[in-house]
Motif scaffolding. Structure first.
Motif, PDB file in Angstrom:
ATOM      1  N   LYS A   4       0.857  -1.193   0.000  1.00  0.00           N
ATOM      2  CA  LYS A   4       0.000   0.000   0.000  1.00  0.00           C
ATOM      3  C   LYS A   4       0.890   1.239   0.000  1.00  0.00           C
ATOM      4  N   ALA A   5       1.668   1.385  -1.037  1.00  0.00           N
ATOM      5  CA  ALA A   5       2.630   2.478  -1.140  1.00  0.00           C
ATOM      6  C   ALA A   5       1.923   3.828  -1.272  1.00  0.00           C
ATOM      7  N   THR A   6       2.536   4.839  -0.667  1.00  0.00           N
ATOM      8  CA  THR A   6       2.027   6.194  -0.822  1.00  0.00           C
ATOM      9  C   THR A   6       2.385   6.691  -2.214  1.00  0.00           C
ATOM     10  N   ARG A   7       1.785   7.784  -2.608  1.00  0.00           N
ATOM     11  CA  ARG A   7       2.105   8.366  -3.913  1.00  0.00           C
ATOM     12  C   ARG A   7       3.600   8.702  -3.983  1.00  0.00           C
ATOM     13  N   GLU A   8       4.135   9.259  -2.911  1.00  0.00           N
ATOM     14  CA  GLU A   8       5.559   9.617  -2.874  1.00  0.00           C
ATOM     15  C   GLU A   8       6.439   8.383  -3.046  1.00  0.00           C
ATOM     16  N   GLN A   9       6.090   7.289  -2.397  1.00  0.00           N
ATOM     17  CA  GLN A   9       6.852   6.052  -2.541  1.00  0.00           C
ATOM     18  C   GLN A   9       6.768   5.523  -3.969  1.00  0.00           C
ATOM     19  N   ARG A  10       5.581   5.595  -4.562  1.00  0.00           N
ATOM     20  CA  ARG A  10       5.400   5.123  -5.936  1.00  0.00           C
ATOM     21  C   ARG A  10       6.218   5.957  -6.913  1.00  0.00           C
ATOM     22  N   VAL A  11       6.185   7.284  -6.741  1.00  0.00           N
ATOM     23  CA  VAL A  11       6.956   8.173  -7.617  1.00  0.00           C
ATOM     24  C   VAL A  11       8.443   7.849  -7.485  1.00  0.00           C
TER      25      VAL A  11
END
Length: 44
Positions: A4-11
């Motif tokens: 459940k990665a955050t948007r920041e982690q995904r980017v």
């Protein structure tokens, strides 16, 4: 990347993957942020 990665982690993950490999496309929803991050990491 966490499940459940955050948007920041995904980017961050997509930026690192693109810099190292580039075997897959960046999702359109993240593309502007990933490109911005990659440009900020470039050395002049």
């Amino acid at each position: 990347m966490p499940v459940k990665a955050t948007r920041e982690q995904r980017v961050g993950w997509h930026a690192a993957h693109k810099a190292a490999c580039g075997c897959r496309d960046i999702p359109a929803s993240l593309r502007p942020d990933v490109i911005k991050l990659l440009r900020s990491r470039r050395k002049p």
